[in-house]
Design a protein around this motif. Structure first.
Motif, mmCIF file in Angstrom:
data_model
loop_
_atom_site.group_PDB
_atom_site.id
_atom_site.type_symbol
_atom_site.label_atom_id
_atom_site.label_comp_id
_atom_site.label_asym_id
_atom_site.label_seq_id
_atom_site.Cartn_x
_atom_site.Cartn_y
_atom_site.Cartn_z
ATOM 1 N N PRO A 79 0.828 -1.219 0.000
ATOM 2 C CA PRO A 79 0.000 0.000 0.000
ATOM 3 C C PRO A 79 0.860 1.267 0.000
ATOM 4 C CG PRO A 79 -0.825 -1.570 1.610
ATOM 5 C CD PRO A 79 0.470 -2.123 1.105
ATOM 6 N N LYS A 80 1.954 1.233 0.739
ATOM 7 C CA LYS A 80 2.851 2.391 0.816
ATOM 8 C C LYS A 80 3.436 2.720 -0.552
ATOM 9 C CE LYS A 80 6.898 4.084 3.377
ATOM 10 N NZ LYS A 80 7.925 3.713 4.406
ATOM 11 N N GLU A 81 3.832 1.699 -1.304
ATOM 12 C CA GLU A 81 4.390 1.924 -2.633
ATOM 13 C C GLU A 81 3.345 2.526 -3.576
ATOM 14 O OE1 GLU A 81 7.787 -1.264 -3.679
ATOM 15 O OE2 GLU A 81 5.912 -2.162 -3.017
ATOM 16 N N VAL A 82 2.131 2.014 -3.518
ATOM 17 C CA VAL A 82 1.056 2.547 -4.357
ATOM 18 C C VAL A 82 0.812 4.010 -4.012
ATOM 19 C CG1 VAL A 82 -1.408 2.404 -4.874
ATOM 20 C CG2 VAL A 82 -0.040 0.315 -4.735
ATOM 21 N N SER A 83 0.694 4.294 -2.728
ATOM 22 C CA SER A 83 0.458 5.659 -2.272
ATOM 23 C C SER A 83 1.585 6.597 -2.692
ATOM 24 C CB SER A 83 0.309 5.672 -0.743
ATOM 25 O OG SER A 83 0.175 6.978 -0.252
ATOM 26 N N ASN A 84 2.818 6.154 -2.532
ATOM 27 C CA ASN A 84 3.971 6.993 -2.887
ATOM 28 C C ASN A 84 3.978 7.353 -4.366
ATOM 29 O OD1 ASN A 84 4.954 7.023 -0.280
ATOM 30 N ND2 ASN A 84 6.494 5.438 -0.613
ATOM 31 N N GLU A 85 3.669 6.370 -5.218
ATOM 32 C CA GLU A 85 3.702 6.622 -6.662
ATOM 33 C C GLU A 85 2.557 7.546 -7.090
ATOM 34 O OE1 GLU A 85 6.252 5.838 -8.566
ATOM 35 O OE2 GLU A 85 7.096 5.025 -6.719
ATOM 36 N N VAL A 86 1.397 7.400 -6.475
ATOM 37 C CA VAL A 86 0.279 8.299 -6.781
ATOM 38 C C VAL A 86 0.639 9.733 -6.391
ATOM 39 C CG1 VAL A 86 -2.111 8.902 -6.228
ATOM 40 C CG2 VAL A 86 -1.481 6.513 -6.583
ATOM 41 N N GLU A 87 1.211 9.898 -5.206
ATOM 42 C CA GLU A 87 1.579 11.235 -4.738
ATOM 43 C C GLU A 87 2.685 11.842 -5.591
ATOM 44 O OE1 GLU A 87 2.515 10.811 -0.622
ATOM 45 O OE2 GLU A 87 0.453 10.262 -0.059
ATOM 46 N N LYS A 88 3.663 11.035 -6.004
ATOM 47 C CA LYS A 88 4.761 11.543 -6.835
ATOM 48 C C LYS A 88 4.274 11.989 -8.206
ATOM 49 C CE LYS A 88 7.783 8.137 -6.443
ATOM 50 N NZ LYS A 88 9.037 7.378 -6.685
ATOM 51 N N GLU A 89 3.366 11.219 -8.811
ATOM 52 C CA GLU A 89 2.866 11.578 -10.141
ATOM 53 C C GLU A 89 2.025 12.848 -10.065
ATOM 54 O OE1 GLU A 89 0.739 12.027 -13.685
ATOM 55 O OE2 GLU A 89 -0.261 11.532 -11.793
ATOM 56 N N GLY A 90 1.191 12.953 -9.025
ATOM 57 C CA GLY A 90 0.568 14.224 -8.701
ATOM 58 C C GLY A 90 -0.776 14.561 -9.323
ATOM 59 N N SER A 91 -1.289 13.725 -10.204
ATOM 60 C CA SER A 91 -2.535 14.076 -10.904
ATOM 61 C C SER A 91 -3.789 13.637 -10.158
ATOM 62 C CB SER A 91 -2.556 13.440 -12.299
ATOM 63 O OG SER A 91 -1.493 13.900 -13.087
ATOM 64 N N PHE A 92 -3.631 12.753 -9.161
ATOM 65 C CA PHE A 92 -4.785 12.174 -8.475
ATOM 66 C C PHE A 92 -4.706 12.376 -6.971
ATOM 67 C CE2 PHE A 92 -4.406 9.901 -12.453
ATOM 68 C CZ PHE A 92 -5.714 9.762 -12.881
ATOM 69 N N MET A 93 -5.870 12.461 -6.352
ATOM 70 C CA MET A 93 -5.979 12.506 -4.903
ATOM 71 C C MET A 93 -6.546 11.170 -4.422
ATOM 72 S SD MET A 93 -8.258 15.114 -2.567
ATOM 73 C CE MET A 93 -9.791 14.557 -3.332
ATOM 74 N N ILE A 94 -5.905 10.558 -3.450
ATOM 75 C CA ILE A 94 -6.364 9.269 -2.925
ATOM 76 C C ILE A 94 -7.533 9.493 -1.968
ATOM 77 C CG2 ILE A 94 -5.765 7.280 -1.490
ATOM 78 C CD1 ILE A 94 -2.949 7.426 -2.595
ATOM 79 N N ASP A 95 -8.662 8.863 -2.252
ATOM 80 C CA ASP A 95 -9.847 8.937 -1.398
ATOM 81 C C ASP A 95 -9.906 7.771 -0.419
ATOM 82 O OD1 ASP A 95 -10.864 11.215 -2.857
ATOM 83 O OD2 ASP A 95 -11.441 9.822 -4.441
#
Length: 375
Positions: free
Chosen positions: A276-292
């Motif tokens: 989960p941490k890896e998924v979250s990190n990559e989403v935050e780094k790419e920057g186009s999406f907000m995790i709900d």
């Protein structure tokens, strides 16, 4: 060289097609269970999308890595029914049309899907008639291609869904060292092999997010379920054991001279199971999406069991998980080792799975993330 590898795996990375004994269509009960488990997250994302879009008259949705068989149109059916329940709850009588895009690699068995579309649409209509509600018409199209590339028009998609697809990489990572005796990340793999897998996942997932960001409307929603792990250790048993058992089966054939050692050493599975941490990190780094929402769940290997099988109680679980994995892995094994050893490999693999399941409760871990496209 990298381009050649990508083309090769685009051609061979697919599930077994058709409706035979080892087809994905007949051996995907475990995947169906996972879809059912994550449905509340999907329903919540769709409800928020419908409110945010101010009750639109058209919704464009996509199922990426749809594969073939009953699960494909099950997902489409559940998405349509979820939207109709939301409309019914809000007493919205305005007509709503849904476009559903089904995507997978070009060698996916799209024909099996298309043969079932008319039945799918009829079933949707009948269900709504039984419930005395109006059904949103759903138009289905197939979109062949890698989801690590652009697939759709810019800012055209409202909702993206994917289940048990994004752990598959665009190619086998390019490795500095031989992953000797292994076909995936393992406790005996060189550190450089683990690093290569991690970096390939990071590149691929970043590209996936970038492509979807260009295709989705502002405030669009995306729900992804990825085969993953809870542990920070990429070689933990929870994510690697199922491939270790296949490696053990292949190594037995190497020891008996039925497979060349060099052939074994050059075979690796193009998959990565993130935490989960890896998924979250990559989403935050790419920057186009907000995790709900980001959740972890687990499903037992025996979720693939068909209670109608007429074989002994002791054999059924390992037998069915063996068939499930054969439906997934056979095209890769076939393309690398040839047809002559296929039956022997999967007979031994099924037996190894059976022994493992008799000794311990084996599980697969799912990482599900729900996201909103930033404005």
């Amino acid at each position: 060289m990298k381009r050649i590898l990508q083309i090769f795996y685009t051609q061979v990375l697919r599930m077994n097609g058709g409706d035979g004994d080892y087809s994905y269509s007949n051996n995907s009960l475990l995947q169906r269970k996972v879809i059912s488990m994550t449905k509340p997250i999907i329903d919540d994302a769709l409800a928020n999308l419908y409110y945010t879009m101010n009750f639109p008259k058209t919704l464009i949705m996509a199922d990426l890595g749809c594969s073939s068989g009953p699960n494909t149109l099950l997902v489409a059916s559940e998405l349509v029914k979820s939207i109709d329940k939301i409309r019914l709850k809000l007493a919205k009588d305005e007509s709503l049309e849904i476009q559903m895009y089904l995507n997978d690699l070009p060698h996916n068995d799209f024909n099996t899907i298309f043969h079932s579309v008319s039945k799918f649409q009829k079933n949707l209509t009948n269900q709504m008639v039984c419930n005395n509600t109006s059904s949103s018409p759903c138009y289905v199209s197939g979109v062949p291609g890698s989801f690590y590339t652009r697939l759709f028009l810019r800012e055209s998609i409202h909702f993206v869904y994917s289940s048990y697809s994004l752990m598959w990489l665009s190619q086998v990572p390019e490795m500095m060292n031989t992953n000797k005796g292994n076909i995936y990340m393992s406790t005996t793999s060189p550190p450089s092999v683990i690093k290569a897998y991690q970096e390939q996942f990071q590149r691929d997932f970043k590209m996936f997010l970038k492509c979807r960001a260009e295709e989705m409307v502002s405030e669009g929603r995306m729900v992804l379920t990825i085969l993953g792990r809870q542990s920070d250790d990429p070689c933990s048993k929870e994510c690697c054991y199922v491939w270790d058992l296949l490696a053990a089966s292949l190594n037995e054939l190497v020891a008996e001279g039925l497979i060349e050692e060099e052939k074994m050493d050059s075979f690796n599975i193009p998959q990565y199971t993130p935490s989960p941490k890896e998924v979250s990190n990559e989403v935050e780094k790419e920057g186009s999406f907000m995790i709900d929402c980001l959740e972890v769940s687990a499903v037992n290997w025996d979720a693939s069991t068909d209670e109608n099988l007429s074989i002994s109680e002791d054999d059924v679980q390992g037998y069915n998980m063996g068939k499930c994995m054969r439906a997934v892995a056979e095209p890769l094994i076939l393309s690398h080792f040839g047809e002559s050893i296929i039956e022997e490999v999967f007979e031994r693999y099924t037996n190894n799975i059976k022994v493992s399941m008799s000794k311990e409760k084996t599980k697969l871990v799912n990482v599900t993330v729900s996201m909103t496209r930033k404005g």
